[in-house]
Design an enzyme around this catalytic site. Sequence first.
Site, PDB file in Angstrom:
ATOM      1  N   GLU A   1      13.871   2.722  16.559  1.00  0.00           N
ATOM      2  CA  GLU A   1      14.094   3.189  17.926  1.00  0.00           C
ATOM      3  C   GLU A   1      15.461   2.745  18.460  1.00  0.00           C
ATOM      4  O   GLU A   1      15.828   1.574  18.361  1.00  0.00           O
ATOM      5  CB  GLU A   1      12.983   2.643  18.822  1.00  0.00           C
ATOM      6  CG  GLU A   1      13.094   3.026  20.282  1.00  0.00           C
ATOM      7  CD  GLU A   1      11.963   2.460  21.124  1.00  0.00           C
ATOM      8  OE1 GLU A   1      11.841   2.867  22.292  1.00  0.00           O
ATOM      9  OE2 GLU A   1      11.211   1.600  20.615  1.00  0.00           O
TER      10      GLU A   1
ATOM     11  N   LYS B   1      10.928  10.548  23.749  1.00  0.00           N
ATOM     12  CA  LYS B   1       9.789   9.650  23.942  1.00  0.00           C
ATOM     13  C   LYS B   1       8.980  10.113  25.149  1.00  0.00           C
ATOM     14  O   LYS B   1       9.526  10.376  26.220  1.00  0.00           O
ATOM     15  CB  LYS B   1      10.296   8.223  24.148  1.00  0.00           C
ATOM     16  CG  LYS B   1       9.228   7.137  24.171  1.00  0.00           C
ATOM     17  CD  LYS B   1       9.897   5.767  24.184  1.00  0.00           C
ATOM     18  CE  LYS B   1       8.897   4.629  24.093  1.00  0.00           C
ATOM     19  NZ  LYS B   1       9.597   3.306  24.013  1.00  0.00           N
TER      20      LYS B   1
ATOM     21  N   CYS C   1       7.705   4.492  19.384  1.00  0.00           N
ATOM     22  CA  CYS C   1       7.080   3.234  19.801  1.00  0.00           C
ATOM     23  C   CYS C   1       5.810   3.430  20.625  1.00  0.00           C
ATOM     24  O   CYS C   1       4.741   3.656  20.076  1.00  0.00           O
ATOM     25  CB  CYS C   1       8.098   2.372  20.539  1.00  0.00           C
ATOM     26  SG  CYS C   1       7.753   0.588  20.388  1.00  0.00           S
TER      27      CYS C   1
END
Length: 560
Positions: free
Chosen positions: A48, A117, A153
């Site tokens: 990330e 994300k 994540c």
Amino acid sequence: MDKINNSLSIAIAQTNPTVGDIHKNANLIRSFRNKAKVKNTDIIIFSELNLSGYPPEDLVLRESFLDTVENFANDLAMETNDGGPAMVIGAPWRLDGECYNAALVLDNGKIETVRFKFHLPNYGVFDEKRVFQEGQLSGPVSIRGVRLALMICEDMWFSDVSETALESGADILVVLNGSPYEIDKSNSRLSHAVARVSETSKPLIYINQIGGQDELVFDGGSFVLNPDRSIAIQSSWWEEKLVFTNWINSSDKWLCKKSIINKDLSKLENIYNAMVLGLKDYVSKNKFPGVVIGLSGGIDSALTAAVAVDALGAENVLCVMMPSPYTSNESIEDAQLLAKNFNIRIESIDISESFSRVKDSLSSIFKGKAADLTEENMQSRIRGLILMSLSNKFGSMVVTTGNKSEVSVGYATLYGDMCGGYSVLKDIYKTTVNELCLWRNKNNILCSLGPVGEVIPQRIINKPPTAELRPNQKDEDSLPPYPLLDEILKGFIENEMSISSLIKEGYNGDVVREIWRLLRGSEYKRRQSAPGVKISNIAFGRDHRYPITQSFNGDIKKKK
């Protein structure tokens, strides 16, 4: 691109990026890709925000920063026209004037596609909603004949992103992570990964970075789960690693061939690695030439010195013994023996005369006042002055030596032993300090630059803790025994318990209330303390955001 065959090679790049050094991070990406190219790898996947470094925090609010990220991302994309592997990299990315936490697919000489994300964490050490926009639920991307569901994540911790990917025809779930270390965190990661695989019957690739960044440290531990939830790959912890995974498509289901499976590390080994890597990267990434440590002959400074040598090498560590009129010969001998065992340079600067002169200079103002904590703190502040002077003169950073138990209850001197740029033990309770010293005498870590064997003298570990700021002083003169203190502190801090709930657990009410008073009253000190590596689920700093000025009494307020 249509599938050409039923085999695939994917490289997992577990790297240590530097926040803000986009040029260095891009070169790191190139280096790992070149190694993957030699192995004829199809795809290489990074962690990330690895191009910018993680977490970039308010850097992403600067247009010049995002311009630089974009320029380097495009340069990297152009390089994928060389017949080498496609890349998936993490980067902050702008679209229509908004900034997102993104996964970029680089192939065929260009940025093929981008995924954003969806779940932005906004708790504990995370505040991504402050700097990023929330993405949309998206389908998979097609790369080299396989459809990858790119999650970032926090996206793995919920079912909606993987469910959307499944409905859109994903073959493999891929999770780019910047997941900081804390005790038992690896179990939580694996648990959520297993849940996503169970829900989708798809394999999952989990890539995590390593390295220290301010108060955070990242432990790596990347892994691959097959559709039956078995671990096919378990990368190592606490080191950069390029892991090659081989895949076959059997009955329209992709499977990863079982390969490297590293064993879990013990709790103490993980903590020690976190302390070493956190200090190493803080010193190196901030370009300090070394560190200075006040060595007292006590256990806290002994462990701090051990971590410093293991992280930086003895040649980059200077220890200073600063005896006062109350320092015992035993403490001086123990400090010297520790320095000898670690081959550390040690200097001795007696503060007795300085202490006497400071007292004399204040004698007229203090006339009629008995000696008390003031005189104790003078000694600590004189030591702080000496350490900071050495830091100013030679450039090395002062490392403080206070532990979490002391910092919690204010058993530390502001502008004295709290002086410094970094705190190795900030999130380490006193009882854990003892455990780590015993562990270090029997073990060492892979990347250690220090010696093996019983290097911390047993007498340092065994003797009762004392600040030696007055005759015959012991910590337990002012505090409960550390095992009891630490249990109550963990109840208040990590478990967020009330006074009454701790009393119900069997702890003495007067002791519990006094510890709460000390904990609450020391917040102003902690706000001025040095940063230190996060170990527990709630570390002082960004995890623990309590107001300095507040009057909550730590218990349930009942209506009258």
